[in-house]
Design an enzyme around this catalytic site. Sequence first.
Site, mmCIF file in Angstrom:
data_model
loop_
_atom_site.group_PDB
_atom_site.id
_atom_site.type_symbol
_atom_site.label_atom_id
_atom_site.label_comp_id
_atom_site.label_asym_id
_atom_site.label_seq_id
_atom_site.Cartn_x
_atom_site.Cartn_y
_atom_site.Cartn_z
ATOM 1 C CE LYS A 176 -1.874 2.907 2.950
ATOM 2 N NZ LYS A 176 -2.099 4.147 2.192
ATOM 3 C CD GLU A 213 13.739 0.440 8.462
ATOM 4 O OE1 GLU A 213 14.261 1.319 9.183
ATOM 5 O OE2 GLU A 213 14.359 -0.547 8.053
ATOM 6 C CB CYS A 258 13.041 8.569 8.121
ATOM 7 S SG CYS A 258 14.139 7.720 6.975
ATOM 8 C CD GLU A 318 10.033 12.221 12.028
ATOM 9 O OE1 GLU A 318 8.926 11.740 12.249
ATOM 10 O OE2 GLU A 318 10.891 11.666 11.329
#
Length: 488
Positions: free
Chosen positions: A193, A267, A301, A398
């Site tokens: 997906k 991850e 990331c 983040e």
Amino acid sequence: MAKKNSTANKLDWEYAPSLEGTDHIQLKEKYDLYIGGKFVKPSSGKYFATTNPATGEKLADVAYGDESDVDKAVKAARKAYTEVWSKLSGKERGKYIYRIARIMQERARELAVIETLDAGKVIRESRDVDVPLACNHFFYYAGWADKLEYAFPNRKIESLGVAGQIIPWNFPILMAAWKIAPALAAGNTVVLKPAETTPLTALKLAEIFHDAGLPPGVVNIVTGYGDTGAAIVNHADVDKIAFTGSTGVGKIIQKAIAGTNKKATLELGGKSANIIMDDAPIDQAVEGIINGIFFNQGHVCCAGSRLFVQENVADEVIKKLKRRMDTLIVGNPLDKNTDVGAINSKEQLATIQKYIKLGISEGATMHQSRAKIPANGYYCAPTIFTDVAQSSTIVQEEIFGPVLTIQTFRTVDEVIQKANNTPFGLAAGVWSDKGSRVFNLTSKLKAGVVWANTYNKFDPTSPFGGYKESGYGREGGLHGLGAYVKLK
Ligand code: NAP
Ligand code: MG
């Protein structure tokens, strides 16, 4: 190239546009789900628009896959696994994967342009980084397909079965390659997906799988929203979940699969430290900082989003950094001169702006580049914050945008403690002329990847993954292959 004003600051260059063409790409108005080797209509009959974040314009309508579509995709993947893919020799599987890699190379320009249109990332990066690296992942893992007994000597190797793979919007084609290539090489079949805002290159990959003659059902692409991803995670006949995305969703997935037999690699997010020692080559380090946080609009990331500079060189580094930031061109991602493209979505831009406001209200000092920002589309000027505390929200959370916090330090022990003091542990960078200093730091930083005198370098042969809330498991290299096999 013409100089705008000879008396003005030397940095005021204006470049003539150098737009990558789009005439050669073909997008359908409407994309269906790719299940069992065919494009099929979604059960709900619903479609959603994917847009170009650089302009806000719609690119195509894409099918919304619900639970029943996911079920069809898993059934197709199971059938392909049992009847075809698990029975093929590694050599035969490898031939298909090589063929996919070669077709991707042939269509590299088209893939790069579509990635840029759908994600807002600059063409220089999609053309020179994302697409070549995605091809190289297929080439690399194709090479392992018939050598699994050498990859895991003296072990009995079994594939896992059906892998459910869920990917984010920051590196759409590269994340698809990271996940699909090792899964196929190890003998698994796939239901993937893509993210809601960037489904197009995964759908182009579906066309490539088709053209490569990949047996029906070996890879299925189900587009949709978060609940489509959840339906994959919760499907009883999925053997492995490979997820890349936010730590929040990673935690939901971990809870959902607890107590099941599903294997998982997660991850997740990051808040990586880029550390400049006083003996570092300063000009190179400044380029490394720029690359670490402004590359791909900070939608990385492992972005070097926290800068630590040794106190005695901090003034020099910050002065040079501001000067370099002012030369960055923010704008049309299709322009080959653009350094910083569009933020992926309106929502992500709002999130970044919320953090910028928060930084100011927390008392930090903000500096933004002087770059001209286009009137339409979603853009954010490269931003740095000084006068931040270790406890500042913008240092701890983040942001996932072109926003850098800057802290100083005096000793190596101090910077190790500060760098490790977040819930994340994905990557780090160290800049120093002295090998022993580099090795000392790299061995003590709690991060999955540590770069020395460089940043954001990727290679299919080297494993990637996190510590702590940045996730678990590794992708890339032999480790990445290991995540798709059962060893006995
Ligand atoms: P996200 O919101 O977690 O979404 C990631 C993917 O999961 C998307 O396809 C999303 O679908 C889907 N999803 C959402 N809710 C779900 C649920 N409950 N169950 C299953 N799937 C679900 O993350 P994002 O905002 O797209 O991506 C940015 C994040 O990814 C950042 O935190 C970044 O650090 C992380 N990231 C990590 C790595 C790494 O290797 N560690 C690499 C790249 C990015 P929709 O798009 O339809 O919502
Ligand atoms: Mg889009």
